[in-house]
Motif scaffolding. Structure first.
Motif, PDB file in Angstrom:
ATOM      1  N   ALA A 196      -5.861 -12.449  -4.090  1.00  0.00           N
ATOM      2  CA  ALA A 196      -4.734 -11.897  -3.461  1.00  0.00           C
ATOM      3  C   ALA A 196      -5.007  -9.927  -3.798  1.00  0.00           C
ATOM      4  CB  ALA A 196      -3.930 -12.302  -3.590  1.00  0.00           C
ATOM      5  N   LEU A 201      -2.382  -8.077  -1.588  1.00  0.00           N
ATOM      6  CA  LEU A 201      -0.911  -8.722  -2.075  1.00  0.00           C
ATOM      7  C   LEU A 201      -1.301  -8.859  -3.858  1.00  0.00           C
ATOM      8  CD1 LEU A 201       1.274  -9.868  -1.063  1.00  0.00           C
ATOM      9  CD2 LEU A 201      -0.135 -12.118  -1.137  1.00  0.00           C
ATOM     10  N   CYS A 203       0.162 -10.838  -6.980  1.00  0.00           N
ATOM     11  CA  CYS A 203       1.063 -12.184  -6.840  1.00  0.00           C
ATOM     12  C   CYS A 203       1.753 -12.048  -8.357  1.00  0.00           C
ATOM     13  CB  CYS A 203       0.888 -13.382  -6.323  1.00  0.00           C
ATOM     14  SG  CYS A 203      -1.010 -13.537  -6.205  1.00  0.00           S
ATOM     15  N   LEU A 220       6.007 -15.349  -5.789  1.00  0.00           N
ATOM     16  CA  LEU A 220       5.393 -14.022  -4.805  1.00  0.00           C
ATOM     17  C   LEU A 220       7.544 -13.518  -5.418  1.00  0.00           C
ATOM     18  CD1 LEU A 220       4.509 -15.671  -2.374  1.00  0.00           C
ATOM     19  CD2 LEU A 220       3.790 -14.130  -3.297  1.00  0.00           C
ATOM     20  N   PRO A 222       9.404 -11.320  -3.461  1.00  0.00           N
ATOM     21  CA  PRO A 222       8.498  -9.558  -2.676  1.00  0.00           C
ATOM     22  C   PRO A 222       9.826  -7.980  -2.927  1.00  0.00           C
ATOM     23  CG  PRO A 222       8.853 -11.238  -1.438  1.00  0.00           C
ATOM     24  CD  PRO A 222       9.148 -11.755  -2.691  1.00  0.00           C
ATOM     25  N   GLN A 230       5.896  -7.843   7.353  1.00  0.00           N
ATOM     26  CA  GLN A 230       5.369  -8.096   6.074  1.00  0.00           C
ATOM     27  C   GLN A 230       5.691  -9.202   5.847  1.00  0.00           C
ATOM     28  OE1 GLN A 230       7.956  -5.185   4.448  1.00  0.00           O
ATOM     29  NE2 GLN A 230       6.485  -3.358   4.801  1.00  0.00           N
ATOM     30  N   GLU A 233       2.726 -10.315   6.505  1.00  0.00           N
ATOM     31  CA  GLU A 233       0.976 -10.027   6.091  1.00  0.00           C
ATOM     32  C   GLU A 233       1.526 -10.895   4.769  1.00  0.00           C
ATOM     33  OE1 GLU A 233       0.323  -5.142   4.618  1.00  0.00           O
ATOM     34  OE2 GLU A 233       1.566  -5.845   5.168  1.00  0.00           O
ATOM     35  N   VAL A 234       2.690 -11.790   3.980  1.00  0.00           N
ATOM     36  CA  VAL A 234       1.987 -11.840   2.963  1.00  0.00           C
ATOM     37  C   VAL A 234       1.123 -13.525   3.391  1.00  0.00           C
ATOM     38  CG1 VAL A 234       3.622 -13.490   0.658  1.00  0.00           C
ATOM     39  CG2 VAL A 234       4.235 -10.877   2.273  1.00  0.00           C
ATOM     40  N   LYS A 237      -2.839 -12.669   3.820  1.00  0.00           N
ATOM     41  CA  LYS A 237      -3.060 -12.366   2.608  1.00  0.00           C
ATOM     42  C   LYS A 237      -3.351 -13.469   1.621  1.00  0.00           C
ATOM     43  CE  LYS A 237      -2.370  -7.352   3.435  1.00  0.00           C
ATOM     44  NZ  LYS A 237      -1.777  -6.531   2.502  1.00  0.00           N
ATOM     45  N   LEU A 238      -2.738 -14.631   1.930  1.00  0.00           N
ATOM     46  CA  LEU A 238      -2.150 -15.361   0.408  1.00  0.00           C
ATOM     47  C   LEU A 238      -3.156 -16.393   1.097  1.00  0.00           C
ATOM     48  CD1 LEU A 238       1.438 -16.346  -0.245  1.00  0.00           C
ATOM     49  CD2 LEU A 238      -0.621 -16.036  -1.305  1.00  0.00           C
TER      50      LEU A 238
END
Length: 246
Positions: A196, A201, A203, A220, A222, A230, A233-234, A237-238
């Motif tokens: 990640a 990202l 985490c 997570l 954020p 976003q 986006e999370v 990327k996960l």
């Protein structure tokens, strides 16, 4: 020897369990019942909100959502918002008065207690939190939860998606139907953290979710100022990390 209520000084818990179990909220009514038992037997209720407090779960104090107040409450982390390390202990008026009307002396401290820079930073953070920032947490958290469930709710290696506000956990399993964990030797949570991070990202991984040895999850948490874009986006990327390691 079996202990009775007279042998118990305090009940200590996290309102939403953080690193060790992965953003696990209590079942409805759990803390109200604990509060009743404590009150009936003269037991202190001490809540650890170091991770889940300061707006992280959608209210300034996480226990607000369970309809209880603590006798002693520990806060930190979000109190300084990452700008300055700081921790604090809050207590009820009853406890304060017991000290005040007793010895009047609370002998507790460490080298950097009352650090003026840390206190100034946390005061600025609290003004932002109570000035409307916490109000954003639940709407954003609900969107994040929905996006995670849409993307990974049927993933063969995601056993559970849980949490409150902007404090979300995902349990990683070898078999989604049985919830059987991966072999700890695989170090799945560590591998996911690395993958990640390579995808952009950060985490919070942890192993031993089930029994201290078996079980993997990632957390997570954020920023409260994240945007709807976003959230996507999370998730994206996960997905890159999961595809690489699961």
């Amino acid at each position: 020897q079996r202990l009775g209520p007279e042998n118990v000084m305090a009940f200590v818990a996290e309102p939403v369990v953080g690193a060790t179990a992965g953003a696990v909220p209590p079942v409805d009514g759990y803390f109200k019942r604990i509060r009743e038992i404590c009150d009936a037997n003269g037991i202190l209720l001490i809540l650890d909100e170091v991770m889940c407090g300061m707006g992280r779960t959608g209210t300034l104090f996480a226990c607000e959502q369970d309809g209880v107040t603590a006798d002693i409450l520990a806060i930190a982390k979000g109190l300084g918002a990452g700008y300055q390390p700081i921790g604090a202990m809050l207590c009820s008026g009853k406890i304060y008065e017991a000290i005040e009307n007793g010895s009047g002396f609370f002998q507790h401290g460490h080298t950097y207690i009352g650090h003026p820079t840390a206190c100034a930073a946390s005061l600025a953070v609290l003004r932002k939190l109570t000035g409307g920032l916490v109000d954003q947490v639940n709407p954003l958290g609900n969107m994040l939860d929905g996006a995670l469930r849409d993307a990974f709710g049927q993933h063969p290696h995601i056993g559970d998606i849980r949490g409150r506000g902007l404090f979300r956990g995902m349990e990683i399993v070898e078999d989604r139907d049985t919830k059987a964990p991966f072999d700890p030797k695989r170090g799945v949570n560590k591998a996911l953290k690395k993958a990640a991070f390579e995808a952009g990202l950060a985490c919070y991984p942890m192993g031993g979710t089930i029994d201290g040895v078996r079980g993997d999850h990632i957390l997570l948490a954020p920023p409260f100022i994240m945007t709807e874009a976003q959230i996507g986006e999370v998730v994206d990327k996960l997905a890159v990390a999961f595809k690489k390691e699961l």
